[in-house]
Design a protein around this motif. Structure first.
Motif, PDB file in Angstrom:
ATOM      1  N   TYR A 113      -1.533  -8.587   6.450  1.00 32.92           N
ATOM      2  CA  TYR A 113      -0.765  -7.615   7.243  1.00 32.92           C
ATOM      3  C   TYR A 113      -1.269  -6.195   7.013  1.00 32.92           C
ATOM      4  O   TYR A 113      -1.719  -5.843   5.926  1.00 32.92           O
ATOM      5  N   ASP A 114      -1.103  -5.366   8.070  1.00 38.47           N
ATOM      6  CA  ASP A 114      -1.453  -3.949   7.977  1.00 38.47           C
ATOM      7  C   ASP A 114      -0.398  -3.163   7.197  1.00 38.47           C
ATOM      8  O   ASP A 114      -0.690  -2.099   6.659  1.00 38.47           O
ATOM      9  N   LEU A 115       0.809  -3.685   7.164  1.00 40.87           N
ATOM     10  CA  LEU A 115       1.914  -3.004   6.497  1.00 40.87           C
ATOM     11  C   LEU A 115       2.827  -4.043   5.860  1.00 40.87           C
ATOM     12  O   LEU A 115       3.181  -5.039   6.507  1.00 40.87           O
ATOM     13  N   ILE A 116       3.188  -3.824   4.600  1.00 42.66           N
ATOM     14  CA  ILE A 116       4.165  -4.666   3.912  1.00 42.66           C
ATOM     15  C   ILE A 116       5.205  -3.738   3.297  1.00 42.66           C
ATOM     16  O   ILE A 116       4.857  -2.787   2.588  1.00 42.66           O
ATOM     17  N   THR A 117       6.475  -4.001   3.571  1.00 36.43           N
ATOM     18  CA  THR A 117       7.549  -3.177   3.028  1.00 36.43           C
ATOM     19  C   THR A 117       8.574  -4.040   2.289  1.00 36.43           C
ATOM     20  O   THR A 117       8.750  -5.219   2.594  1.00 36.43           O
ATOM     21  N   LEU A 145       1.138  -1.177   1.279  1.00 32.43           N
ATOM     22  CA  LEU A 145       2.343  -1.772   0.697  1.00 32.43           C
ATOM     23  C   LEU A 145       3.240  -0.637   0.216  1.00 32.43           C
ATOM     24  O   LEU A 145       2.780   0.261  -0.501  1.00 32.43           O
ATOM     25  N   ALA A 146       4.516  -0.666   0.627  1.00 33.08           N
ATOM     26  CA  ALA A 146       5.473   0.352   0.193  1.00 33.08           C
ATOM     27  C   ALA A 146       6.767  -0.339  -0.202  1.00 33.08           C
ATOM     28  O   ALA A 146       7.348  -1.086   0.591  1.00 33.08           O
ATOM     29  N   ALA A 147       7.219  -0.100  -1.427  1.00 37.74           N
ATOM     30  CA  ALA A 147       8.408  -0.783  -1.935  1.00 37.74           C
ATOM     31  C   ALA A 147       9.131   0.102  -2.934  1.00 37.74           C
ATOM     32  O   ALA A 147       8.525   0.982  -3.562  1.00 37.74           O
ATOM     33  N   HIS A 148      10.420  -0.140  -3.091  1.00 38.89           N
ATOM     34  CA  HIS A 148      11.171   0.512  -4.170  1.00 38.89           C
ATOM     35  C   HIS A 148      11.031  -0.334  -5.437  1.00 38.89           C
ATOM     36  O   HIS A 148      11.103  -1.560  -5.379  1.00 38.89           O
ATOM     37  N   PHE A 149      10.868   0.356  -6.552  1.00 36.69           N
ATOM     38  CA  PHE A 149      10.663  -0.338  -7.819  1.00 36.69           C
ATOM     39  C   PHE A 149      11.341   0.451  -8.919  1.00 36.69           C
ATOM     40  O   PHE A 149      11.204   1.675  -9.000  1.00 36.69           O
ATOM     41  N   LEU A 170       0.327  -1.450 -13.540  1.00 41.98           N
ATOM     42  CA  LEU A 170       0.337  -1.307 -12.081  1.00 41.98           C
ATOM     43  C   LEU A 170      -0.602  -0.191 -11.637  1.00 41.98           C
ATOM     44  O   LEU A 170      -1.374  -0.356 -10.684  1.00 41.98           O
ATOM     45  N   ARG A 171      -0.571   0.934 -12.322  1.00 38.31           N
ATOM     46  CA  ARG A 171      -1.456   2.044 -11.947  1.00 38.31           C
ATOM     47  C   ARG A 171      -2.915   1.684 -12.168  1.00 38.31           C
ATOM     48  O   ARG A 171      -3.780   2.042 -11.364  1.00 38.31           O
ATOM     49  N   ALA A 172      -3.201   0.949 -13.239  1.00 33.98           N
ATOM     50  CA  ALA A 172      -4.577   0.518 -13.493  1.00 33.98           C
ATOM     51  C   ALA A 172      -5.073  -0.421 -12.398  1.00 33.98           C
ATOM     52  O   ALA A 172      -6.279  -0.470 -12.117  1.00 33.98           O
ATOM     53  N   ALA A 173      -4.144  -1.148 -11.766  1.00 33.46           N
ATOM     54  CA  ALA A 173      -4.506  -2.077 -10.692  1.00 33.46           C
ATOM     55  C   ALA A 173      -4.612  -1.387  -9.335  1.00 33.46           C
ATOM     56  O   ALA A 173      -4.978  -2.029  -8.350  1.00 33.46           O
ATOM     57  N   GLY A 174      -4.261  -0.088  -9.275  1.00 33.47           N
ATOM     58  CA  GLY A 174      -4.423   0.659  -8.034  1.00 33.47           C
ATOM     59  C   GLY A 174      -3.139   1.098  -7.363  1.00 33.47           C
ATOM     60  O   GLY A 174      -3.175   1.790  -6.340  1.00 33.47           O
ATOM     61  N   TYR A 175      -1.986   0.718  -7.905  1.00 34.98           N
ATOM     62  CA  TYR A 175      -0.708   1.140  -7.328  1.00 34.98           C
ATOM     63  C   TYR A 175      -0.427   2.594  -7.703  1.00 34.98           C
ATOM     64  O   TYR A 175      -0.834   3.076  -8.756  1.00 34.98           O
ATOM     65  N   LEU A 184       6.887   2.631  -4.936  1.00 37.17           N
ATOM     66  CA  LEU A 184       5.609   2.078  -5.370  1.00 37.17           C
ATOM     67  C   LEU A 184       4.778   1.808  -4.123  1.00 37.17           C
ATOM     68  O   LEU A 184       5.264   1.218  -3.153  1.00 37.17           O
ATOM     69  N   THR A 185       3.520   2.249  -4.126  1.00 35.60           N
ATOM     70  CA  THR A 185       2.654   2.029  -2.978  1.00 35.60           C
ATOM     71  C   THR A 185       1.293   1.498  -3.423  1.00 35.60           C
ATOM     72  O   THR A 185       0.848   1.750  -4.545  1.00 35.60           O
ATOM     73  N   LEU A 186       0.669   0.768  -2.527  1.00 36.43           N
ATOM     74  CA  LEU A 186      -0.685   0.273  -2.742  1.00 36.43           C
ATOM     75  C   LEU A 186      -1.406   0.342  -1.417  1.00 36.43           C
ATOM     76  O   LEU A 186      -0.885  -0.127  -0.394  1.00 36.43           O
TER      77      LEU A 186
END
Length: 222
Positions: A113-117, A145-149, A170-175, A184-186
């Motif tokens: 998907y182009d967008l995941i929420t 990807l955009a989510a609340h965390f 998570l930040r090391a993985a690119g988030y 939280l976004t990726l």
């Protein structure tokens, strides 16, 4: 203090915290009570200029945002709403929208998907980090990807906070993470591995930053 009994995902989904009937399931696409406000993203702008834009919404509630987006996107758009109970007020869906009743803890899409929420949905998922890991592989090359965390909901096996190592991984993985908005976004699909092994969840953890009862997810290092 004794550690609370941890529930598996099926047990958790039968708990009163996950089956919370006061949860906001009616958010629209734009406006005061909306995905745009909650996520701080112009979602239609992200999907614009794509011949067949695709959007996956996890823990989608009544699916209002996707229904509103369907009228503004090309007929070739692919909109997928996944929710544990699905819309509580059944109504016909636009042709572009597929509504799936399933647990996001075990469901897997057949495409990217182009967008995941996921708007305030992770607060009720046992293996939050596992879902974030899986969702990263569901994104297209330039997908978002955009989510609340809530990192405070991640615990070590002994119950102590694991927010710092979780965010670091998570930040090391690119988030990217915004503490102010708990977002939280990726950007860009990729395989992700996080150094955690899921043990189970505690539905008695109490309210989180939203003021609603939420769960705590327990992990060991892997």
């Amino acid at each position: 203090m004794p550690k609370p009994p941890l529930l598996s995902s099926p047990e958790l989904e039968r708990s009163s915290v996950v089956a919370n009937n006061t949860m906001n399931r009616e958010r629209g696409l734009t406006g005061v009570n909306s995905y745009a406000r909650e996520l701080g993203v112009d979602l239609l702008a992200h999907l614009a200029h794509r011949p067949a834009p695709s959007w996956l919404d996890l823990c989608s509630g009544e699916g209002r945002a996707l229904r509103e987006a369907a009228s503004a996107l090309p007929a070739e758009a692919v909109l997928t709403a996944v929710d544990l109970v699905g819309p509580l007020a059944p109504r016909s869906a636009p042709p572009a929208l597929e509504e799936i009743v399933a647990s996001v803890s075990s469901w897997t899409p057949p495409r990217t998907y182009d967008l995941i929420t996921c708007v305030h949905g992770l607060h009720y998922i046992g293996d939050q980090l596992g879902l974030l890991t899986r969702a990263a592989s569901w994104l297209t090359e330039d997908g978002l990807l955009a989510a609340h965390f809530d990192p405070e909901s991640v615990r070590h096996a002994d119950g102590s906070p694991a927010a710092r190592p979780a965010l670091s991984a998570l930040r090391a993985a690119g988030y990217s993470y915004s503490p102010r908005h708990h977002r939280l976004t990726l950007r860009g699909g990729r395989p992700v591995q996080l150094p955690f092994h899921y043990l189970g969840a505690d539905p008695t953890a109490g309210p989180n930053y939203t003021g609603q009862p939420a769960i705590a997810s327990y992990y060991t290092a892997s």
